[in-house]
Design a protein around this motif. Structure first.
Motif, PDB file in Angstrom:
ATOM      1  N   LYS A 225      -3.539   4.076  -1.066  1.00 19.30           N
ATOM      2  CA  LYS A 225      -3.188   2.668  -1.213  1.00 19.30           C
ATOM      3  C   LYS A 225      -1.743   2.348  -0.811  1.00 19.30           C
ATOM      4  O   LYS A 225      -1.445   1.225  -0.422  1.00 19.30           O
ATOM      5  CB  LYS A 225      -3.384   2.227  -2.671  1.00 19.30           C
ATOM      6  CG  LYS A 225      -4.823   2.313  -3.162  1.00 19.30           C
ATOM      7  CD  LYS A 225      -4.907   1.884  -4.629  1.00 19.30           C
ATOM      8  CE  LYS A 225      -6.343   1.979  -5.131  1.00 19.30           C
ATOM      9  NZ  LYS A 225      -6.443   1.579  -6.568  1.00 19.30           N
ATOM     10  N   THR A 226      -0.855   3.345  -0.902  1.00 22.37           N
ATOM     11  CA  THR A 226       0.576   3.046  -0.815  1.00 22.37           C
ATOM     12  C   THR A 226       1.297   4.041   0.084  1.00 22.37           C
ATOM     13  O   THR A 226       0.935   5.227   0.138  1.00 22.37           O
ATOM     14  CB  THR A 226       1.215   3.088  -2.211  1.00 22.37           C
ATOM     15  OG1 THR A 226       0.457   2.257  -3.102  1.00 22.37           O
ATOM     16  CG2 THR A 226       2.657   2.615  -2.185  1.00 22.37           C
ATOM     17  N   LEU A 227       2.329   3.539   0.771  1.00 19.30           N
ATOM     18  CA  LEU A 227       3.281   4.378   1.490  1.00 19.30           C
ATOM     19  C   LEU A 227       4.671   4.104   0.916  1.00 19.30           C
ATOM     20  O   LEU A 227       4.972   2.985   0.508  1.00 19.30           O
ATOM     21  CB  LEU A 227       3.288   4.059   2.988  1.00 19.30           C
ATOM     22  CG  LEU A 227       1.979   4.225   3.756  1.00 19.30           C
ATOM     23  CD1 LEU A 227       2.157   3.714   5.176  1.00 19.30           C
ATOM     24  CD2 LEU A 227       1.561   5.685   3.763  1.00 19.30           C
ATOM     25  N   ALA A 228       5.522   5.137   0.910  1.00 17.50           N
ATOM     26  CA  ALA A 228       6.888   4.957   0.398  1.00 17.50           C
ATOM     27  C   ALA A 228       7.826   5.909   1.111  1.00 17.50           C
ATOM     28  O   ALA A 228       7.453   7.030   1.462  1.00 17.50           O
ATOM     29  CB  ALA A 228       6.931   5.190  -1.116  1.00 17.50           C
ATOM     30  N   TRP A 229       9.069   5.444   1.334  1.00 18.80           N
ATOM     31  CA  TRP A 229      10.078   6.289   1.948  1.00 18.80           C
ATOM     32  C   TRP A 229      11.460   5.719   1.652  1.00 18.80           C
ATOM     33  O   TRP A 229      11.593   4.645   1.089  1.00 18.80           O
ATOM     34  CB  TRP A 229       9.844   6.416   3.453  1.00 18.80           C
ATOM     35  CG  TRP A 229       9.953   5.129   4.233  1.00 18.80           C
ATOM     36  CD1 TRP A 229      11.081   4.554   4.734  1.00 18.80           C
ATOM     37  CD2 TRP A 229       8.875   4.263   4.594  1.00 18.80           C
ATOM     38  NE1 TRP A 229      10.784   3.394   5.381  1.00 18.80           N
ATOM     39  CE2 TRP A 229       9.429   3.182   5.327  1.00 18.80           C
ATOM     40  CE3 TRP A 229       7.480   4.284   4.386  1.00 18.80           C
ATOM     41  CZ2 TRP A 229       8.664   2.148   5.837  1.00 18.80           C
ATOM     42  CZ3 TRP A 229       6.717   3.255   4.907  1.00 18.80           C
ATOM     43  CH2 TRP A 229       7.292   2.200   5.615  1.00 18.80           C
ATOM     44  N   PHE A 230      12.492   6.469   2.067  1.00 15.00           N
ATOM     45  CA  PHE A 230      13.874   6.032   1.908  1.00 15.00           C
ATOM     46  C   PHE A 230      14.452   5.658   3.264  1.00 15.00           C
ATOM     47  O   PHE A 230      14.203   6.317   4.265  1.00 15.00           O
ATOM     48  CB  PHE A 230      14.743   7.137   1.296  1.00 15.00           C
ATOM     49  CG  PHE A 230      14.839   7.068  -0.200  1.00 15.00           C
ATOM     50  CD1 PHE A 230      15.717   6.186  -0.806  1.00 15.00           C
ATOM     51  CD2 PHE A 230      14.057   7.883  -0.997  1.00 15.00           C
ATOM     52  CE1 PHE A 230      15.818   6.116  -2.178  1.00 15.00           C
ATOM     53  CE2 PHE A 230      14.153   7.832  -2.372  1.00 15.00           C
ATOM     54  CZ  PHE A 230      15.032   6.943  -2.964  1.00 15.00           C
ATOM     55  N   GLU A 231      15.251   4.601   3.268  1.00 20.57           N
ATOM     56  CA  GLU A 231      16.048   4.231   4.428  1.00 20.57           C
ATOM     57  C   GLU A 231      17.461   3.945   3.949  1.00 20.57           C
ATOM     58  O   GLU A 231      17.700   2.938   3.290  1.00 20.57           O
ATOM     59  CB  GLU A 231      15.483   2.989   5.125  1.00 20.57           C
ATOM     60  CG  GLU A 231      14.172   3.213   5.857  1.00 20.57           C
ATOM     61  CD  GLU A 231      13.683   1.936   6.531  1.00 20.57           C
ATOM     62  OE1 GLU A 231      14.389   0.910   6.464  1.00 20.57           O
ATOM     63  OE2 GLU A 231      12.590   1.968   7.121  1.00 20.57           O
TER      64      GLU A 231
END
Length: 718
Positions: A225-231
């Motif tokens: 359902k979800t994607l997540a990362w750091f920028e």
């Protein structure tokens, strides 16, 4: 670690309740490479599940986990036994299947739950190389000539499905979810580093979704359902169905942050917090609620070193807490849906810095041109700030160093020391070291360690204080003998303090540095009194001399005496002298203090033309000692030693040397393992450094502050 063992037992029980409980059997031996299987435990014993030291978590299944360290090991939850596998791991399969590369284009898949022979995918007949990219269950993702191929084997047949998109050289592949892979590439027409992520169905090879993504796909976390990362310190969360994206600035650091997803929570922290994090802001692994945009933050672990997703969606994290130490922790939602950590396998290591343990040599020796010694201490990690103090026990002199998290070697602090204090050379003897270290990332309490080592020097001419740096002796008009210690730094020869040796030295008309004539390791002096008696003053190595002992009578026949140079090549310093007829005599050293010289030998004549005679030791590059002489016109001449007690024909060195009143063979002043020359005149003193060339033995002179403005106070130098 009693507390860790108690937590371990509870954690194992939790893990066993969550796993499928399938029995593991040993993987049978194979014809090529045989995995080794450690023995299990008998019924009723405590389950000793441990995490291999110096290893990271690579993959996890229902029945065990894979680690990479010195060995590639599969560890069973049921009994803690391990299986060593050959080759290099391909990635996290999120199953009991372990994929490895064992040779070029040869891949093996081990089912660690079912056992039996591995499935071998042998593509070695192809002349082009398949590069492993990822594994999803039993599907291998391999790069092949710019294509991403999905390879699997059923029975004896190997099938390949090519992903329906061409990719450039910059790419990465990660496990996204069951049956899905994430593939990154540089977007066509965009600047380098703007990545596109494709979600690929591993069954069909079709791209089901594409969108812009950060440049490092390995740091993207995904569920169905979800994607997540750091920028740049900002947590980015994207809904896969709607594309809705939220951003929350969490930190201002440029450290490499990582995010994992667990239900309605994002677990964030430095990707290798224990070793790499330098800020307490980024080191801990914390859980942030996605329901309120990350406003709710809960601590989970003190740090994370590596992590993988288990088949049921839980996280397995190689990390630690200061309470339970280092090991493998399982993080899963508790009854309230909040992430909770349980220790699955302890490594036996503490999470703190660790008390510094000295790992250098007990005795550090400086000699020749080796004037830099290394001191090292073992800690649990190196991202620390440390203050290191070295203290000479006899004098209390100190040298301090600071260390600020440099990565010198994996688990240690290291300093290179040139054997100098701030304004003097360090003497030999016993030293006490102290190390005070604090964590740069807030993990672990400050620590203190102390111990000792010994610093030693090989004896050298003119080093009367055993600190590896020459001492120069000078007699004043009142007959007092003074010793000036020196040190060399940055191309400059400095004085390092003056000490009184003693009074009454006006009794001698010759004072000559003679080298180590026997007995102790320190160099000695010879003196001649006005009655022609030669005396030996044995150096103690602390800047003082033992009471004189008589060497012999009749030395009044000589008008010049030069000592300290080994002309015979036997390792013992010899003495040279000229008589009033100008003949040159060699008095070979014996190494016996009671009779330091054997019968004299005539080795030359015509030396009456010289008013200065200096036995310098090696200044021209060869091993034997040399001789320099100055004539009345101020021309300096070099006689090279042959190593058998004889000298070569003279070589003109230069002119203008009559501006000096004394030429002193000062020893190795610049630490280049050659003997230098100190020239003293009415205007001060100058160092002539040896460059080891017979036709030009000395570099241009350099001014020193030794005896500056006071050379007239002294009438003899040695």
């Amino acid at each position: 670690m009693a507390h860790a063992r108690k937590a371990l037992s509870a954690a194992v029980a939790t893990v066993l309740a969550l796993t499928a409980g399938a029995a593991l059997t040993a993987v049978p031996a194979q014809a090529a490479v045989s995995p080794s299987v450690s023995a299990g435990v008998e019924a009723g014993q405590e389950v000793p599940v441990s995490f291999p030291a110096e290893s990271e978590i690579v993959s996890a299944g229902k029945t065990g986990f894979l680690t990479q360290g010195e060995k590639l090991l599969w560890t069973r939850y049921a009994d803690g036994s391990t299986v060593e596998l050959p080759g290099k791991p391909v990635g996290n399969s999120r199953s009991d299947v372990v994929a490895v590369t064992t040779a070029r284009n040869v891949f093996k898949l081990y089912d660690m739950a079912a056992g039996g022979e591995p499935v071998t995918v042998d593509l070695s007949a192809d002349s082009s190389t398949y590069t492993p990219a990822a594994v999803n269950g039993s599907t291998l993702a391999l790069w092949y000539l710019g294509e991403l191929r999905l390879v699997r084997k059923e029975g004896d047949a190997v099938s390949q499905t090519t992903v329906d998109r061409q990719y450039r050289a910059t790419r990465a592949v990660v496990y996204m979810a069951d049956g899905e892979l994430g593939v990154s590439s540089v977007q066509p027409g965009e600047t380098h580093g703007i990545e596109q992520m494709d979600i690929v169905d591993t069954a069909t090879g079709k791209v089901t979704q594409s969108f812009a993504a950060p440049s490092s796909l390995e740091r993207v976390a995904a569920t169905d359902k979800t994607l997540a990362w750091f920028e740049a310190g900002t947590l980015v969360v994207r809904d896969r169905a709607t594309g809705a994206t939220t951003r929350k600035q969490l930190v201002t650091t440029t450290e490499q942050m990582r995010v994992d997803l667990l239900g309605d929570w994002a677990l964030t922290g430095q990707r290798r917090g224990l070793d790499e994090a330098v800020s307490p802001e980024t080191a801990p692994l914390v859980a942030r609620s996605l329901k309120d945009g990350g406003a709710t933050v809960l601590p989970v672990l003190t740090h994370r070193a590596s992590s993988v997703v288990a088949p049921d969606g839980a996280l397995l994290v190689r990390g630690g807490t200061e309470e339970h130490g280092e090991g493998l922790y399982r993080i899963a939602p508790d009854a309230d849906g909040v992430p909770a950590a349980a220790l699955v396998a302890a490594s036996g290591d503490e999470t703190g810095i660790g008390v510094p343990q000295y790992t250098g040599a007990d005795t550090l020796t400086m000699f020749g041109n080796i004037r830099n010694v290394g001191l090292s201490w073992k800690l649990n990690r190196t991202n620390v700030n440390a203050r290191i103090t070295l203290r000479h026990n006899a004098t209390g002199q100190e040298k301090k160093f600071t260390y600020s998290g440099g990565y010198v070697h994996r688990t240690g602090l290291y300093i290179g020391w040139d054997g100098l204090f701030d304004s003097s050379a360090a003497p030999s003897g016993t030293y006490t070291w102290e190390v005070d270290a604090t964590s740069r990332n807030g993990i672990g309490e400050p620590v203190h360690g102390t111990g000792t080592f010994t610093l030693a020097y090989n004896p050298e001419l003119h080093d009367y204080t055993s600190n590896g740096s020459p001492d120069v002796l000078a007699r004043d008009s009142a007959g007092r003998l003074w010793r000036d210690d020196t040190y060399y730094r940055g191309g400059i020869f400095y004085p390092a303090g003056r000490s009184l040796v003693g009074s009454g030295w006006q009794a001698y008309d010759r004072i000559e540095a003679a080298g180590n004539l026997g007995g102790s390791k320190a160099p000695d002096l010879v003196t001649r009194d006005k009655d022609g008696v030669l005396w030996l003053h044995e150096g103690k190595g602390d800047g003082t001399f033992a009471p004189r002992r008589k060497v012999g009578d009749g030395w009044g026949i000589y008008n010049k005496i030069a000592g300290g140079s080994d002309l015979t090549g036997d390792g013992k310093p010899d003495l040279l002298a000229t008589d009033k007829a100008g003949d040159l005599w060699l008095l070979p050293g014996t190494g016996n203090l009671n009779a330091p010289f054997s019968a004299r030998k005539k080795i030359g004549w015509g030396y009456g033309i010289y008013n200065q005679l200096v036995a310098t030791g090696n200044v021209a590059g060869a091993t034997p000692g040399d001789l320099v002489a100055r004539d009345a016109a101020g021309v300096l001449w070099l006689y090279l030693g042959n190593g058998d007690g004889t000298l070569t024909k003279r070589i003109r060195v230069g002119s203008g040397w009559n501006q000096y009143t004394h030429l002193v063979p000062v020893g190795d002043a610049n630490r280049w393992a050659r003997q230098d020359l100190l020239a003293i005149g009415p205007n001060g003193s100058y160092l002539y450094e040896s460059q080891g060339a017979w036709d030009a033995p000395f570099l241009p002179r350099s001014t020193t502050s030794l005896y500056a403005g006071e050379t007239g106070k002294f009438n003899e130098f040695s």
